[in-house]
Design a protein around this motif. Structure first.
Motif, PDB file in Angstrom:
ATOM      1  N   PHE A  29     -28.796  -2.290  11.796  1.00  0.00           N
ATOM      2  CA  PHE A  29     -29.568  -0.783  11.822  1.00  0.00           C
ATOM      3  C   PHE A  29     -31.188  -1.539  12.190  1.00  0.00           C
ATOM      4  O   PHE A  29     -31.723  -2.226  11.551  1.00  0.00           O
ATOM      5  CB  PHE A  29     -29.632  -0.321  10.342  1.00  0.00           C
ATOM      6  CG  PHE A  29     -28.330   0.211  10.168  1.00  0.00           C
ATOM      7  CD1 PHE A  29     -27.461   1.119  10.540  1.00  0.00           C
ATOM      8  CD2 PHE A  29     -27.520  -0.524   8.839  1.00  0.00           C
ATOM      9  CE1 PHE A  29     -26.349   1.514  10.333  1.00  0.00           C
ATOM     10  CE2 PHE A  29     -26.332  -0.037   8.561  1.00  0.00           C
ATOM     11  CZ  PHE A  29     -25.807   0.827   9.154  1.00  0.00           C
ATOM     12  N   SER A  30     -31.617  -0.783  12.954  1.00  0.00           N
ATOM     13  CA  SER A  30     -33.198  -0.953  13.627  1.00  0.00           C
ATOM     14  C   SER A  30     -34.288  -0.451  12.663  1.00  0.00           C
ATOM     15  O   SER A  30     -35.203  -0.635  12.846  1.00  0.00           O
ATOM     16  CB  SER A  30     -33.039  -0.399  15.117  1.00  0.00           C
ATOM     17  OG  SER A  30     -32.891   0.922  15.309  1.00  0.00           O
ATOM     18  N   HIS A  31     -33.569   0.508  11.832  1.00  0.00           N
ATOM     19  CA  HIS A  31     -34.596   1.325  10.865  1.00  0.00           C
ATOM     20  C   HIS A  31     -33.847   1.531   9.661  1.00  0.00           C
ATOM     21  O   HIS A  31     -32.641   1.757   9.664  1.00  0.00           O
ATOM     22  CB  HIS A  31     -35.242   2.486  11.805  1.00  0.00           C
ATOM     23  CG  HIS A  31     -34.513   3.485  12.275  1.00  0.00           C
ATOM     24  ND1 HIS A  31     -33.952   3.502  13.368  1.00  0.00           N
ATOM     25  CD2 HIS A  31     -33.982   4.605  11.737  1.00  0.00           C
ATOM     26  CE1 HIS A  31     -33.161   4.369  13.591  1.00  0.00           C
ATOM     27  NE2 HIS A  31     -33.463   5.139  12.552  1.00  0.00           N
ATOM     28  N   ALA A  32     -34.784   2.169   8.586  1.00  0.00           N
ATOM     29  CA  ALA A  32     -33.942   2.497   7.582  1.00  0.00           C
ATOM     30  C   ALA A  32     -33.180   3.458   7.588  1.00  0.00           C
ATOM     31  O   ALA A  32     -33.440   4.668   8.398  1.00  0.00           O
ATOM     32  CB  ALA A  32     -35.200   2.721   6.497  1.00  0.00           C
ATOM     33  N   ILE A  33     -31.818   3.761   7.086  1.00  0.00           N
ATOM     34  CA  ILE A  33     -30.996   5.098   7.113  1.00  0.00           C
ATOM     35  C   ILE A  33     -30.549   5.210   5.674  1.00  0.00           C
ATOM     36  O   ILE A  33     -30.481   4.374   4.726  1.00  0.00           O
ATOM     37  CB  ILE A  33     -29.888   4.403   8.041  1.00  0.00           C
ATOM     38  CG1 ILE A  33     -29.167   3.521   7.662  1.00  0.00           C
ATOM     39  CG2 ILE A  33     -30.445   4.487   9.303  1.00  0.00           C
ATOM     40  CD1 ILE A  33     -27.723   3.725   6.958  1.00  0.00           C
ATOM     41  N   LYS A  34     -29.713   6.268   5.794  1.00  0.00           N
ATOM     42  CA  LYS A  34     -29.040   6.763   4.375  1.00  0.00           C
ATOM     43  C   LYS A  34     -27.667   6.842   4.875  1.00  0.00           C
ATOM     44  O   LYS A  34     -27.370   7.648   5.938  1.00  0.00           O
ATOM     45  CB  LYS A  34     -29.441   8.156   3.741  1.00  0.00           C
ATOM     46  CG  LYS A  34     -28.984   8.332   2.534  1.00  0.00           C
ATOM     47  CD  LYS A  34     -29.558   9.681   1.966  1.00  0.00           C
ATOM     48  CE  LYS A  34     -28.908   9.946   0.699  1.00  0.00           C
ATOM     49  NZ  LYS A  34     -29.000   9.202  -0.599  1.00  0.00           N
ATOM     50  N   ALA A  35     -26.716   6.145   4.279  1.00  0.00           N
ATOM     51  CA  ALA A  35     -25.172   6.489   4.522  1.00  0.00           C
ATOM     52  C   ALA A  35     -24.465   6.672   3.389  1.00  0.00           C
ATOM     53  O   ALA A  35     -24.436   6.033   2.469  1.00  0.00           O
ATOM     54  CB  ALA A  35     -24.558   4.883   5.119  1.00  0.00           C
ATOM     55  N   GLY A  36     -24.254   7.928   3.071  1.00  0.00           N
ATOM     56  CA  GLY A  36     -23.423   8.399   1.927  1.00  0.00           C
ATOM     57  C   GLY A  36     -24.365   8.473   0.906  1.00  0.00           C
ATOM     58  O   GLY A  36     -25.277   8.964   1.107  1.00  0.00           O
ATOM     59  N   SER A  37     -24.289   7.807  -0.227  1.00  0.00           N
ATOM     60  CA  SER A  37     -25.134   7.830  -1.416  1.00  0.00           C
ATOM     61  C   SER A  37     -26.069   6.641  -1.486  1.00  0.00           C
ATOM     62  O   SER A  37     -26.903   6.668  -2.337  1.00  0.00           O
ATOM     63  CB  SER A  37     -24.205   7.840  -2.609  1.00  0.00           C
ATOM     64  OG  SER A  37     -23.375   6.775  -2.800  1.00  0.00           O
ATOM     65  N   VAL A  38     -26.196   5.674  -0.321  1.00  0.00           N
ATOM     66  CA  VAL A  38     -27.037   4.567  -0.531  1.00  0.00           C
ATOM     67  C   VAL A  38     -28.264   4.795   0.614  1.00  0.00           C
ATOM     68  O   VAL A  38     -27.757   5.236   1.835  1.00  0.00           O
ATOM     69  CB  VAL A  38     -26.207   3.369  -0.248  1.00  0.00           C
ATOM     70  CG1 VAL A  38     -25.238   3.098  -1.390  1.00  0.00           C
ATOM     71  CG2 VAL A  38     -25.589   3.138   1.064  1.00  0.00           C
ATOM     72  N   ASP A  39     -29.257   4.156   0.247  1.00  0.00           N
ATOM     73  CA  ASP A  39     -30.418   3.977   1.288  1.00  0.00           C
ATOM     74  C   ASP A  39     -30.524   2.400   1.644  1.00  0.00           C
ATOM     75  O   ASP A  39     -30.300   1.582   0.815  1.00  0.00           O
ATOM     76  CB  ASP A  39     -31.490   4.378   0.595  1.00  0.00           C
ATOM     77  CG  ASP A  39     -31.646   5.750   0.122  1.00  0.00           C
ATOM     78  OD1 ASP A  39     -31.465   6.654   1.184  1.00  0.00           O
ATOM     79  OD2 ASP A  39     -32.039   6.303  -0.768  1.00  0.00           O
ATOM     80  N   LEU A  40     -30.302   2.367   2.838  1.00  0.00           N
ATOM     81  CA  LEU A  40     -30.334   0.919   3.453  1.00  0.00           C
ATOM     82  C   LEU A  40     -31.679   0.752   4.485  1.00  0.00           C
ATOM     83  O   LEU A  40     -31.956   1.476   5.047  1.00  0.00           O
ATOM     84  CB  LEU A  40     -29.052   0.697   4.527  1.00  0.00           C
ATOM     85  CG  LEU A  40     -27.561   1.006   3.577  1.00  0.00           C
ATOM     86  CD1 LEU A  40     -26.567   0.847   4.806  1.00  0.00           C
ATOM     87  CD2 LEU A  40     -27.523  -0.166   2.566  1.00  0.00           C
TER      88      LEU A  40
END
Length: 108
Positions: A29-40
């Protein structure tokens, strides 16, 4: 004693088989994302799909994040990994991931 040996062999075979069912893929991931219930945060991850769970393990720190996922199987393999995401306010929300080299589409 023979029964215990057979039982132990069966348990080990079942454990080995269940471990082999989880698939692992690499995703960045090139920047922060939210996938489902998690922040990455931005970075490289190993994505493990096991049933209806997706686990993102950050390559750099080995920290793991698990979320529920719906796995859809399609007719032919995806050639590349593609992330379907949209901007919602200040956040980037992942709606789905087509996993390159597989027939899996993940829906969050």
């Amino acid at each position: 004693m023979k029964l215990k040996s057979i039982l132990l062999a069966a348990v080990l075979a079942l454990f080995t088989l269940s471990m082999g069912l989880a698939k692992t893929y690499t995703i960045s991931f090139s920047h922060a994302i939210k996938a489902g219930s998690v922040d990455l945060k931005a970075g490289d991850y190993k994505l493990t799909i096991d049933g209806n769970k997706a686990t993102f393990t950050e390559v750099k720190t080995s920290q793991s994040f698990t979320t529920d996922v719906k796995v859809e199987t399609v007719g032919k393999s995806f050639s590349d990994t593609r992330v379907d995401a949209s901007k919602e306010g200040a956040n980037t929300i992942v709606k789905g991931i087509e996993v390159g080299g597989s027939k899996f589409k993940l829906a969050f």
